[in-house]
Design a protein around this motif. Structure first.
Motif, PDB file in Angstrom:
ATOM      1  N   GLY A   1     -11.358  49.030  32.752  1.00 49.49           N
ATOM      2  CA  GLY A   1     -11.572  50.179  31.134  1.00 49.49           C
ATOM      3  C   GLY A   1      -9.225  49.543  31.760  1.00 49.49           C
ATOM      4  N   GLY A   2      -8.557  50.317  30.705  1.00 49.75           N
ATOM      5  CA  GLY A   2      -7.600  51.272  31.196  1.00 49.75           C
ATOM      6  C   GLY A   2      -6.576  50.077  31.161  1.00 49.75           C
ATOM      7  N   LEU A   3      -5.617  49.897  32.089  1.00 49.41           N
ATOM      8  CA  LEU A   3      -4.529  48.560  32.604  1.00 49.41           C
ATOM      9  C   LEU A   3      -4.903  48.153  33.685  1.00 49.41           C
ATOM     10  N   GLY A   4      -6.609  48.699  34.364  1.00 53.02           N
ATOM     11  CA  GLY A   4      -6.657  47.457  35.320  1.00 53.02           C
ATOM     12  C   GLY A   4      -7.462  46.091  34.312  1.00 53.02           C
ATOM     13  N   ALA A   5      -8.125  46.990  33.154  1.00 52.08           N
ATOM     14  CA  ALA A   5      -8.883  46.239  32.360  1.00 52.08           C
ATOM     15  C   ALA A   5      -8.293  45.503  31.599  1.00 52.08           C
ATOM     16  N   LEU A   6      -6.786  45.997  30.697  1.00 50.30           N
ATOM     17  CA  LEU A   6      -5.590  44.570  30.650  1.00 50.30           C
ATOM     18  C   LEU A   6      -5.163  43.558  31.166  1.00 50.30           C
TER      19      LEU A   6
ATOM     20  N   TYR B   1     -13.182  38.356  22.634  1.00 46.15           N
ATOM     21  CA  TYR B   1     -14.578  39.432  23.156  1.00 46.15           C
ATOM     22  C   TYR B   1     -13.492  40.522  23.478  1.00 46.15           C
ATOM     23  N   ASP B   2     -12.919  40.760  24.576  1.00 47.86           N
ATOM     24  CA  ASP B   2     -12.397  40.833  25.580  1.00 47.86           C
ATOM     25  C   ASP B   2     -11.718  42.499  24.986  1.00 47.86           C
ATOM     26  N   ALA B   3     -10.780  41.753  23.983  1.00 38.02           N
ATOM     27  CA  ALA B   3      -9.964  42.728  22.806  1.00 38.02           C
ATOM     28  C   ALA B   3     -10.280  43.230  21.912  1.00 38.02           C
ATOM     29  N   VAL B   4     -11.373  42.492  20.929  1.00 36.78           N
ATOM     30  CA  VAL B   4     -12.145  43.535  19.592  1.00 36.78           C
ATOM     31  C   VAL B   4     -13.428  44.565  20.097  1.00 36.78           C
ATOM     32  N   GLU B   5     -14.267  43.289  20.850  1.00 40.37           N
ATOM     33  CA  GLU B   5     -15.447  43.971  21.009  1.00 40.37           C
ATOM     34  C   GLU B   5     -15.785  44.926  22.094  1.00 40.37           C
ATOM     35  N   ARG B   6     -15.854  44.371  23.671  1.00 38.38           N
ATOM     36  CA  ARG B   6     -15.553  44.751  24.945  1.00 38.38           C
ATOM     37  C   ARG B   6     -14.821  46.334  25.256  1.00 38.38           C
TER      38      ARG B   6
ATOM     39  N   TRP C   1      -9.851  47.515  21.683  1.00 38.30           N
ATOM     40  CA  TRP C   1      -7.979  48.232  21.570  1.00 38.30           C
ATOM     41  C   TRP C   1      -8.189  47.241  20.514  1.00 38.30           C
ATOM     42  N   MET C   2      -8.073  46.761  19.589  1.00 38.90           N
ATOM     43  CA  MET C   2      -7.929  46.468  18.252  1.00 38.90           C
ATOM     44  C   MET C   2      -8.705  45.861  17.282  1.00 38.90           C
TER      45      MET C   2
ATOM     46  N   ALA D   1       1.235  39.564  24.698  1.00 40.74           N
ATOM     47  CA  ALA D   1       1.872  40.781  24.656  1.00 40.74           C
ATOM     48  C   ALA D   1       1.227  41.324  23.721  1.00 40.74           C
ATOM     49  N   VAL D   2       0.779  41.406  22.298  1.00 42.20           N
ATOM     50  CA  VAL D   2       0.152  42.173  21.210  1.00 42.20           C
ATOM     51  C   VAL D   2      -0.739  42.605  21.411  1.00 42.20           C
ATOM     52  N   VAL D   3      -1.695  42.275  22.552  1.00 44.60           N
ATOM     53  CA  VAL D   3      -3.327  42.764  22.600  1.00 44.60           C
ATOM     54  C   VAL D   3      -2.741  43.593  23.730  1.00 44.60           C
ATOM     55  N   GLY D   4      -1.416  43.677  24.668  1.00 44.43           N
ATOM     56  CA  GLY D   4      -1.431  44.369  25.276  1.00 44.43           C
ATOM     57  C   GLY D   4      -0.357  45.818  24.544  1.00 44.43           C
ATOM     58  N   TYR D   5      -0.236  45.527  23.910  1.00 45.44           N
ATOM     59  CA  TYR D   5       0.855  46.590  22.927  1.00 45.44           C
ATOM     60  C   TYR D   5      -0.042  47.413  22.231  1.00 45.44           C
ATOM     61  N   ALA D   6      -1.213  47.039  21.659  1.00 47.18           N
ATOM     62  CA  ALA D   6      -2.001  46.795  21.880  1.00 47.18           C
ATOM     63  C   ALA D   6      -3.493  48.421  22.132  1.00 47.18           C
ATOM     64  N   ALA D   7      -3.822  47.855  23.402  1.00 47.10           N
ATOM     65  CA  ALA D   7      -3.579  48.364  24.040  1.00 47.10           C
ATOM     66  C   ALA D   7      -3.403  49.250  25.314  1.00 47.10           C
ATOM     67  N   ALA D   8      -2.052  49.794  25.182  1.00 46.54           N
ATOM     68  CA  ALA D   8      -1.169  50.948  26.087  1.00 46.54           C
ATOM     69  C   ALA D   8       0.577  50.665  25.596  1.00 46.54           C
ATOM     70  N   GLY D   9       0.571  50.083  24.124  1.00 43.02           N
ATOM     71  CA  GLY D   9       2.308  50.321  23.953  1.00 43.02           C
ATOM     72  C   GLY D   9       2.504  49.337  24.267  1.00 43.02           C
ATOM     73  N   LEU D  10       4.376  49.503  24.578  1.00 41.40           N
ATOM     74  CA  LEU D  10       5.033  48.994  25.768  1.00 41.40           C
ATOM     75  C   LEU D  10       4.430  48.303  26.910  1.00 41.40           C
ATOM     76  N   THR D  11       4.206  49.333  26.981  1.00 41.04           N
ATOM     77  CA  THR D  11       3.779  49.262  28.516  1.00 41.04           C
ATOM     78  C   THR D  11       2.532  48.228  29.300  1.00 41.04           C
ATOM     79  N   GLY D  12       1.944  48.547  28.518  1.00 37.49           N
ATOM     80  CA  GLY D  12       0.994  47.424  28.101  1.00 37.49           C
ATOM     81  C   GLY D  12       1.245  45.723  27.857  1.00 37.49           C
TER      82      GLY D  12
END
Length: 373
Positions: free
Chosen positions: A204-209, A233-238, A241-242, A266-277
């Motif tokens: 999970g977290g940034l490592g998962a992203l 699957y990763d972004a929605v179910e696992r 994040w979204m 990048a949108v998935v990353g933003y949903a997970a951890a903002g601009l950094t993600g």
């Protein structure tokens, strides 16, 4: 390398590749057309056969082919510095725009018209997936050949890819690899086992992203659109994040902004951890493209001549096509409103019957959603 390497200034590469990054609406076909007009027709930096060889070689690599072509053509002009400058300038304009749109669409309390536009554009995304698969199928079938057994295997690989996109979640990439390796074996070659990144766990977290982004950048055989079943699957179910609706919005944003479709990550990353993600996901997803070109461009001729590579793509290609088509099912099931299904039907007619533009389809669907809202 090309004789032009020493005389094309880096500032020229930055300007021209940046211009393509700003105006390249429409995905890989548009990017290839603009690069050809620049490098072959307008400037004469590359011969037509050199450019076609670049297209052929980058299509054999996993990852976003048009991005790799942009990096490769810049490499032919100025080596590694040209590749880095050209690739970054090609990617950054669309990345900046898609992150700005992600901030708008994923805001905690966006205006109603924004939500309506997102729902409208998202409703057309399953139709875009079907259209993308339909566009890939003829070339993939031609590669398989005319033998009945080869055509039957092609159908089997396509069905396997479709089933995996609907049911297999993170195991999809293993199905794609298995189909490619099966075709290598059937055709009498000893397979060179690729790196299996697809289903290894992340906590999970940034490592998962970063792990999700790496899979997108390093294992998306067959072009940018295969990232949809890889990411969903990763972004929605696992990781959650979204929502399904937000993921549809992310795919729509990746289609209507200039530059590579892979910027959807990048949108998935933003949903997970903002601009950094968002920035982390983009850097990790695009890094393999630079590595493949910088480390392997001088060996592209040998890559194209390797029968194992050709046979692998003959098997993986139909599986990719099937996976893209199969991804339309969970995407369509993610729609929540009746009028979205009406827009989906109209989008299918627009793309498959009228054969009109994907970008126009998504923009019109978004406009309709905003008006309904």
């Amino acid at each position: 390398m090309s004789e032009h390497q020493e005389r094309v200034p880096l500032r020229t590469i930055a300007r021209e590749w940046g211009r393509i990054g700003c105006t390249g609406f429409g995905g890989p076909p548009t990017h290839i057309l603009l690069l050809r007009r620049l490098c072959v027709e307008r400037r004469g930096w590359l011969r037509p056969d050199e450019f076609e060889d670049g297209i052929a070689a980058t299509n054999l690599l996993p990852g976003p082919a048009s991005t790799q072509l942009a990096v490769f053509t810049a490499w032919r002009l100025r080596g590694a510095p040209g590749a880095l400058v050209g690739g970054v300038c090609f990617i950054v304009p669309g990345l900046a725009l898609i992150l700005a749109l992600a901030a708008l669409f994923l805001a905690g309390d966006p205006p109603g018209w924004v939500l309506g536009a997102a729902a409208g554009a998202g409703a057309a995304v399953p139709a875009v997936a079907v259209q993308a698969a339909a566009a890939l199928a003829p070339g993939s079938l031609k590669r398989a050949g005319t033998a009945r057994s080869a055509r039957l295997r092609w159908g089997g690989y396509a069905l396997a890819g479709a089933a995996a996109a609907m049911l297999a979640g993170p195991w999809l990439v293993l199905v794609l690899l298995a189909c490619g390796l099966a075709e290598v074996t059937v055709r009498g070659q000893r397979p060179a086992l690729p790196l299996l990144l697809g289903a290894l766990p992340a906590t999970g977290g940034l490592g998962a992203l970063a792990w999700v982004a790496l899979k997108v950048g390093a294992l998306s055989y067959g072009g940018g659109f295969v990232i949809i079943p890889l990411m969903r699957y990763d972004a929605v179910e696992r990781y959650g994040w979204m929502t399904d609706g937000q993921f549809l919005n992310a795919v729509a944003l990746g289609q209507v902004t200039p530059g590579p479709v892979v910027q959807t990550v990048a949108v998935v990353g933003y949903a997970a951890a903002g601009l950094t993600g968002g920035l982390l996901a983009a850097v990790v997803a695009f890094a393999p493209s630079f590595v493949f070109v910088l480390c392997g461009a001088s060996r592209f001729d040998r890559l194209r001549a390797d029968h194992r590579v050709q046979h692998f793509m003959t098997g993986a290609g139909p599986a990719v096509t099937g996976a893209i088509a199969g991804s339309a099912v969970p995407l369509a099931l993610g729609l929540q409103l009746l009028w979205q299904y009406v827009l989906l039907g109209l989008a299918l007619l627009w793309l498959l019957a009228a054969r009109r533009s994907v970008v126009a389809c998504l923009l019109l669907a978004g406009l309709a959603g905003a008006l309904i809202a």
